[in-house]
Each structure stands twice: as C-alpha cells, then as structure tokens.
Design a protein around this motif. Structure first.
Motif, mmCIF file in Angstrom:
data_model
loop_
_atom_site.group_PDB
_atom_site.id
_atom_site.type_symbol
_atom_site.label_atom_id
_atom_site.label_comp_id
_atom_site.label_asym_id
_atom_site.label_seq_id
_atom_site.Cartn_x
_atom_site.Cartn_y
_atom_site.Cartn_z
ATOM 1 N N LEU A 166 0.826 -1.208 0.000
ATOM 2 C CA LEU A 166 0.000 0.000 0.000
ATOM 3 C C LEU A 166 0.856 1.252 0.000
ATOM 4 O O LEU A 166 0.568 2.244 -0.694
ATOM 5 N N GLU A 167 1.921 1.242 0.793
ATOM 6 C CA GLU A 167 2.814 2.391 0.837
ATOM 7 C C GLU A 167 3.489 2.620 -0.510
ATOM 8 O O GLU A 167 3.671 3.762 -0.958
ATOM 9 N N GLN A 168 3.853 1.530 -1.224
ATOM 10 C CA GLN A 168 4.483 1.660 -2.529
ATOM 11 C C GLN A 168 3.515 2.227 -3.558
ATOM 12 O O GLN A 168 3.892 3.047 -4.412
ATOM 13 N N GLU A 169 2.248 1.816 -3.464
ATOM 14 C CA GLU A 169 1.238 2.355 -4.382
ATOM 15 C C GLU A 169 1.077 3.857 -4.195
ATOM 16 O O GLU A 169 1.008 4.623 -5.167
ATOM 17 N N GLU A 170 1.024 4.308 -2.970
ATOM 18 C CA GLU A 170 0.897 5.731 -2.708
ATOM 19 C C GLU A 170 2.114 6.492 -3.219
ATOM 20 O O GLU A 170 2.004 7.593 -3.764
ATOM 21 N N LEU A 171 3.293 5.890 -3.075
ATOM 22 C CA LEU A 171 4.511 6.539 -3.543
ATOM 23 C C LEU A 171 4.529 6.649 -5.060
ATOM 24 O O LEU A 171 4.928 7.678 -5.623
ATOM 25 N N ASP A 172 4.067 5.588 -5.742
ATOM 26 C CA ASP A 172 4.006 5.614 -7.204
ATOM 27 C C ASP A 172 3.058 6.687 -7.692
ATOM 28 O O ASP A 172 3.329 7.395 -8.683
#
Length: 227
Positions: free
Chosen positions: A167-173
């Motif tokens: 989830l954190e990676q999706e927000e960063l992308d």
C-alpha cells in the motif's frame, strides 16, 4: 545435728526464696543502722560527761570514758556486720537476677522447642517447593488467559507487513506519477500570453523580411534563423 539445728530447736525449715532473704537482710541493715545512730549519740553523751567532770569528779569522768569505749567497740562490730550483710545482700540480688534471666531463657527455649515440635526441615523445603510450583502454575494460567488465542490470533504478522508495504508503494508511485491529488497537478499554461508572444514574433518577421525577391534563399534562411 548441726549447731544451727540445735540452736533453733532442731526443726528443719524450708529455705526461703532469694527475694525473701534479700528482704530480711534489708530489714536487718535498717535495724543495725538505727543501732549505729544510737551508739554514736551515746558516745557523744559520755564524752560530754567526761569533759564536764574531768576536773571536778575524776571517778565519774573515768566511768563515762569506759562506757564510751564499750559503745565504740559495739559500733565497730556493727560496722563489720553491716559490711558482711551488704555483701551477702548484693550476692543474693545478683543470684536472684541470674535466676530470673535463666528462667526467662529457659522459658524462651521451651517455647521455641514447642513451636518447632511439629516442624521438620525437609517438610519445610518440600512446602517451599510446592509454593514455587503453584506460583509457576498461576503465572502460566494468567498468561494463557491474557492471550486471546481463539480471537483472530492465527493471522500471520508477516503477511500484514507485506500488505502494508504494498500500500505504501502504491501511494509513492501515485505521487511520483502526479496522479491522485491536487498537490500533483501541473499549473495551467497561460494561453493568452503565448498568443501575444506569437503575434509579436510574426510582426518582427514582417519587418525584418527583405523586399527583394531576388535575395539568395540561403541568406533568407539565415536571417530567419537569426530572428
């Protein structure tokens, strides 16, 4: 039969207690002190008589001095007796104190012995082991009660960590790609300002463009590039 037995009629009496003997000695001391005071007063009296009749009646003065000598001898005997009685009383008082101390110590020892009568060292150690074992059992029960195993505790924590990282990676992308929020939107291009600049550029080209149709095309291209 002893001398004291003969003197007191041969009747054997029970020995008095130390407290009773001490009390009797104190009474005797009081009586002897009073006797001392009486003898001292008699000695002073006889001495006064001797002085009074020393020159007038020699015989009376000598008799007075003889009586004074007897009183002084009795007084000396009483002093010795008082010293003996005092030492005896002190010895009895010390013995009485020792007896009381020993009696107290014996009573304490008997009480301690009675308290330990039904106790055994091995039994005490066994009891302490039982107490420690029961404390361990109580601690395990408390830990088991406080750990809600039957209420969703079968979820793997590692799976949750991985899901959170995704989830954190999706927000960063989304942030990197400029998608998903007003903070990532690009500013609007001022179209009116662009049109105004294009018109000015065209006017400059018209002014700078040569009127000669016979000009070399290469020269025209160079002039256009310079603009």
């Amino acid at each position: 039969m002893s001398f004291f037995g003969k003197m007191f009629g041969g009747k054997k009496e029970e020995a008095p207690s130390t407290s009773e003997a001490i009390q009797k000695l104190r009474e005797t001391e009081t009586m002897l002190v009073k006797k001392q005071e009486y003898l001292e007063s008699r000695i002073e009296l006889e001495l006064g008589i001797a002085r009074k009749n020393g020159t007038k009646n020699k015989r009376a003065a000598l008799q007075a001095l003889k009586r004074k000598k007897r009183y002084e001898k009795q007084l000396q005997q009483i002093d010795g007796t008082l010293s003996t009685i005092e030492m005896q009383r002190e010895a009895l008082e010390s013995a009485n104190t020792n007896t009381a101390v020993l009696t107290t110590m014996k009573n304490a020892a008997d009480a301690l012995k009675a308290a330990h009568k039904n106790m055994d060292v091995d039994q005490v150690h066994d009891m302490m082991d039982d107490i420690a074992e029961q404390q361990d059992v109580a601690r395990e029960i408390s830990d088991a009660i406080s750990n809600p195993v039957a209420f969703g505790q079968d979820i793997d924590d590692e799976d949750l960590e991985r899901e959170l990282e995704e989830l954190e990676q999706e927000e960063l992308d989304k942030e990197l790609l400029g998608v998903g929020g007003p903070s990532t939107e690009l500013p609007e291009v001022p179209t009116e300002e662009i049109k105004s600049k294009e018109k000015e550029k065209e006017k400059k080209k018209e002014v700078a463009a040569p009127s000669d149709p016979d000009m070399d095309p290469a020269m025209k291209e160079l002039m256009a590039w310079a603009e």
